[in-house]
Design a protein around this motif. Structure first.
Motif, PDB file in Angstrom:
ATOM      1  N   GLY A 233       0.917  -1.109   0.532  1.00  0.00           N
ATOM      2  CA  GLY A 233      -0.017   0.157  -0.435  1.00  0.00           C
ATOM      3  C   GLY A 233       0.709   1.773   0.259  1.00  0.00           C
ATOM      4  N   GLY A 234       1.944   1.298  -0.456  1.00  0.00           N
ATOM      5  CA  GLY A 234       2.913   1.955  -0.673  1.00  0.00           C
ATOM      6  C   GLY A 234       3.869   2.669   0.782  1.00  0.00           C
ATOM      7  N   TYR A 235       3.713   1.625   2.132  1.00  0.00           N
ATOM      8  CA  TYR A 235       4.248   1.787   2.812  1.00  0.00           C
ATOM      9  C   TYR A 235       5.169   0.716   3.287  1.00  0.00           C
ATOM     10  CZ  TYR A 235       0.479   5.484   3.270  1.00  0.00           C
ATOM     11  OH  TYR A 235      -0.479   6.348   3.290  1.00  0.00           O
ATOM     12  N   ASN A 236       5.910   1.290   3.819  1.00  0.00           N
ATOM     13  CA  ASN A 236       7.509   0.035   4.021  1.00  0.00           C
ATOM     14  C   ASN A 236       7.326  -0.296   5.151  1.00  0.00           C
ATOM     15  OD1 ASN A 236       9.011   1.079   1.639  1.00  0.00           O
ATOM     16  ND2 ASN A 236      10.002   2.890   2.298  1.00  0.00           N
ATOM     17  N   PHE A 237       7.691  -1.466   5.282  1.00  0.00           N
ATOM     18  CA  PHE A 237       8.149  -2.227   6.162  1.00  0.00           C
ATOM     19  C   PHE A 237       8.068  -3.246   6.172  1.00  0.00           C
ATOM     20  CE2 PHE A 237       3.653  -3.511   5.243  1.00  0.00           C
ATOM     21  CZ  PHE A 237       4.189  -4.294   4.936  1.00  0.00           C
ATOM     22  N   LYS A 238       9.466  -4.403   7.110  1.00  0.00           N
ATOM     23  CA  LYS A 238      10.266  -4.922   6.787  1.00  0.00           C
ATOM     24  C   LYS A 238       9.567  -6.490   7.422  1.00  0.00           C
ATOM     25  CE  LYS A 238      14.334  -2.820   8.706  1.00  0.00           C
ATOM     26  NZ  LYS A 238      13.374  -1.297   9.112  1.00  0.00           N
ATOM     27  N   GLU A 239       9.784  -7.331   6.269  1.00  0.00           N
ATOM     28  CA  GLU A 239      10.269  -8.747   7.036  1.00  0.00           C
ATOM     29  C   GLU A 239      10.427  -9.481   7.346  1.00  0.00           C
ATOM     30  OE1 GLU A 239       6.728 -10.465   5.166  1.00  0.00           O
ATOM     31  OE2 GLU A 239       5.851  -8.742   4.280  1.00  0.00           O
ATOM     32  N   VAL A 240       9.912 -10.300   8.328  1.00  0.00           N
ATOM     33  CA  VAL A 240      10.970 -11.093   8.868  1.00  0.00           C
ATOM     34  C   VAL A 240      10.546 -12.797   8.776  1.00  0.00           C
ATOM     35  CG1 VAL A 240      12.385  -9.986  10.616  1.00  0.00           C
ATOM     36  CG2 VAL A 240       9.963 -10.962  11.188  1.00  0.00           C
ATOM     37  N   ASP A 241      10.956 -14.397   8.736  1.00  0.00           N
ATOM     38  CA  ASP A 241      11.336 -14.888   8.591  1.00  0.00           C
ATOM     39  C   ASP A 241      10.751 -15.654  10.275  1.00  0.00           C
ATOM     40  OD1 ASP A 241      13.835 -15.635   9.120  1.00  0.00           O
ATOM     41  OD2 ASP A 241      14.313 -16.026   7.614  1.00  0.00           O
ATOM     42  N   VAL A 242      11.070 -17.110  10.057  1.00  0.00           N
ATOM     43  CA  VAL A 242      10.479 -17.914  11.001  1.00  0.00           C
ATOM     44  C   VAL A 242      11.265 -17.849  11.634  1.00  0.00           C
ATOM     45  CG1 VAL A 242       9.741 -20.171  11.587  1.00  0.00           C
ATOM     46  CG2 VAL A 242       8.136 -19.035  10.057  1.00  0.00           C
ATOM     47  N   ASP A 243      12.864 -18.397  10.824  1.00  0.00           N
ATOM     48  CA  ASP A 243      14.328 -18.588  11.442  1.00  0.00           C
ATOM     49  C   ASP A 243      14.918 -16.728  12.750  1.00  0.00           C
ATOM     50  OD1 ASP A 243      14.215 -21.504  10.514  1.00  0.00           O
ATOM     51  OD2 ASP A 243      15.390 -20.369   8.918  1.00  0.00           O
TER      52      ASP A 243
ATOM     53  N   GLY B  86       7.343 -26.324  12.099  1.00  0.00           N
ATOM     54  CA  GLY B  86       7.875 -27.402  13.718  1.00  0.00           C
ATOM     55  C   GLY B  86       7.741 -26.803  15.261  1.00  0.00           C
ATOM     56  N   LYS B  87       8.166 -25.254  14.670  1.00  0.00           N
ATOM     57  CA  LYS B  87       8.094 -24.375  16.252  1.00  0.00           C
ATOM     58  C   LYS B  87       7.145 -24.098  16.933  1.00  0.00           C
ATOM     59  CE  LYS B  87      11.773 -22.855  14.444  1.00  0.00           C
ATOM     60  NZ  LYS B  87      13.053 -23.764  15.064  1.00  0.00           N
ATOM     61  N   PRO B  88       6.629 -23.993  18.583  1.00  0.00           N
ATOM     62  CA  PRO B  88       5.670 -24.294  19.336  1.00  0.00           C
ATOM     63  C   PRO B  88       5.077 -23.705  19.212  1.00  0.00           C
ATOM     64  CG  PRO B  88       7.783 -24.074  20.730  1.00  0.00           C
ATOM     65  CD  PRO B  88       8.256 -23.894  18.985  1.00  0.00           C
ATOM     66  N   LEU B  89       4.147 -23.512  20.011  1.00  0.00           N
ATOM     67  CA  LEU B  89       2.475 -23.167  20.065  1.00  0.00           C
ATOM     68  C   LEU B  89       2.202 -22.836  21.614  1.00  0.00           C
ATOM     69  CD1 LEU B  89      -0.418 -23.113  17.534  1.00  0.00           C
ATOM     70  CD2 LEU B  89       1.955 -22.160  17.185  1.00  0.00           C
ATOM     71  N   ALA B  90       2.008 -21.723  21.778  1.00  0.00           N
ATOM     72  CA  ALA B  90       1.581 -21.669  23.219  1.00  0.00           C
ATOM     73  C   ALA B  90       0.190 -20.875  23.968  1.00  0.00           C
ATOM     74  CB  ALA B  90       2.717 -20.378  24.417  1.00  0.00           C
TER      75      ALA B  90
ATOM     76  N   THR C 108       8.336   3.155  12.429  1.00  0.00           N
ATOM     77  CA  THR C 108       9.267   3.063  11.645  1.00  0.00           C
ATOM     78  C   THR C 108       9.463   1.599  11.606  1.00  0.00           C
ATOM     79  OG1 THR C 108      10.762   4.036  12.509  1.00  0.00           O
ATOM     80  CG2 THR C 108       9.688   5.189  11.033  1.00  0.00           C
ATOM     81  N   ASN C 109       9.357   1.715  12.885  1.00  0.00           N
ATOM     82  CA  ASN C 109      10.054   0.073  13.503  1.00  0.00           C
ATOM     83  C   ASN C 109       9.342  -1.172  12.840  1.00  0.00           C
ATOM     84  OD1 ASN C 109       7.827   0.473  14.939  1.00  0.00           O
ATOM     85  ND2 ASN C 109       8.922   0.315  16.970  1.00  0.00           N
ATOM     86  N   MET C 110       7.644  -1.518  12.239  1.00  0.00           N
ATOM     87  CA  MET C 110       6.735  -2.354  11.659  1.00  0.00           C
ATOM     88  C   MET C 110       8.583  -3.741  11.129  1.00  0.00           C
ATOM     89  SD  MET C 110       4.336  -1.470  12.845  1.00  0.00           S
ATOM     90  CE  MET C 110       5.265  -0.988  14.820  1.00  0.00           C
ATOM     91  N   HIS C 111       7.489  -4.904  11.420  1.00  0.00           N
ATOM     92  CA  HIS C 111       8.342  -6.665  10.255  1.00  0.00           C
ATOM     93  C   HIS C 111       6.757  -7.025  10.804  1.00  0.00           C
ATOM     94  CE1 HIS C 111      11.296  -4.086  13.137  1.00  0.00           C
ATOM     95  NE2 HIS C 111      12.846  -4.295  11.800  1.00  0.00           N
ATOM     96  N   ASN C 112       6.458  -7.769   9.224  1.00  0.00           N
ATOM     97  CA  ASN C 112       5.877  -8.667   8.878  1.00  0.00           C
ATOM     98  C   ASN C 112       6.694  -9.986   9.126  1.00  0.00           C
ATOM     99  OD1 ASN C 112       3.474  -9.737   8.651  1.00  0.00           O
ATOM    100  ND2 ASN C 112       3.761  -9.996   5.991  1.00  0.00           N
ATOM    101  N   LEU C 113       5.770 -10.865   9.650  1.00  0.00           N
ATOM    102  CA  LEU C 113       5.916 -12.443  10.040  1.00  0.00           C
ATOM    103  C   LEU C 113       5.735 -12.825   8.670  1.00  0.00           C
ATOM    104  CD1 LEU C 113       7.260 -14.755  11.412  1.00  0.00           C
ATOM    105  CD2 LEU C 113       5.345 -14.941  12.414  1.00  0.00           C
TER     106      LEU C 113
END
Length: 109
Positions: free
Chosen positions: A3-13, A102-106, A86-91
Motif C-alpha cells: 500500500g505504498g508503506y515500507n516495513f520489513k519482512e522477517v522469517d520464522v528463523d 515445527g515451532k511450538p505454540l503456547a 518505522t519499526n514495523m516487521h511482518n512475519l
C-alpha cells in the motif's frame, strides 16, 4: 512494501532466534484463532482494534506482527507505517509458517 508503506519482512528463523525481551510481538488474529495457540510472548490485539489501540504500540523497539498467513499482519504493518511508525516487521507466512517449521505454540497468557 504494501500500500505504498515500507516495513520489513522477517522469517520464522529470525523470530525464533531473537530475544523476546528486545521486541514487541503482536498477534492480530481473531479471538477464535488465538484460542488455538499463539507464539510464546505474543500480545493479542485483533486487527479491527488496532486503530483504537495504536498508542499502545511501542516506538522504542522493533514490533513484529503476525496473523495466520501474513496478509492481515502486512495490513497492520502498513497501517502503523502510515501513522509514522518505522519499526514495523511482518512475519512472512504468519503462524502457519511458524507451525510448518515445527515451532511450538503456547496458550495466550
Amino acid at each position: 512494501m504494501f500500500g505504498g508503506y515500507n516495513f520489513k519482512e522477517v522469517d520464522v528463523d529470525y523470530l525464533a532466534s531473537v530475544d523476546l525481551g528486545s521486541i514487541h510481538l503482536l498477534d492480530v488474529r481473531t479471538d477464535a484463532e488465538v484460542s488455538r495457540g499463539v507464539i510464546d510472548g505474543a500480545i493479542h490485539l485483533p486487527l479491527h482494534l488496532l486503530p483504537m489501540r495504536e498508542h499502545d504500540i511501542p516506538k522504542d523497539k522493533p514490533v513484529i506482527i503476525y496473523c495466520n498467513s501474513g496478509a492481515r499482519s502486512a495490513q497492520a504493518c502498513a497501517f502503523m507505517a502510515a501513522k509514522g511508525y518505522t519499526n514495523m516487521h511482518n512475519l512472512s507466512g504468519g503462524i502457519m509458517a511458524w507451525m510448518r517449521a515445527g515451532k511450538p505454540l503456547a496458550a495466550l497468557a
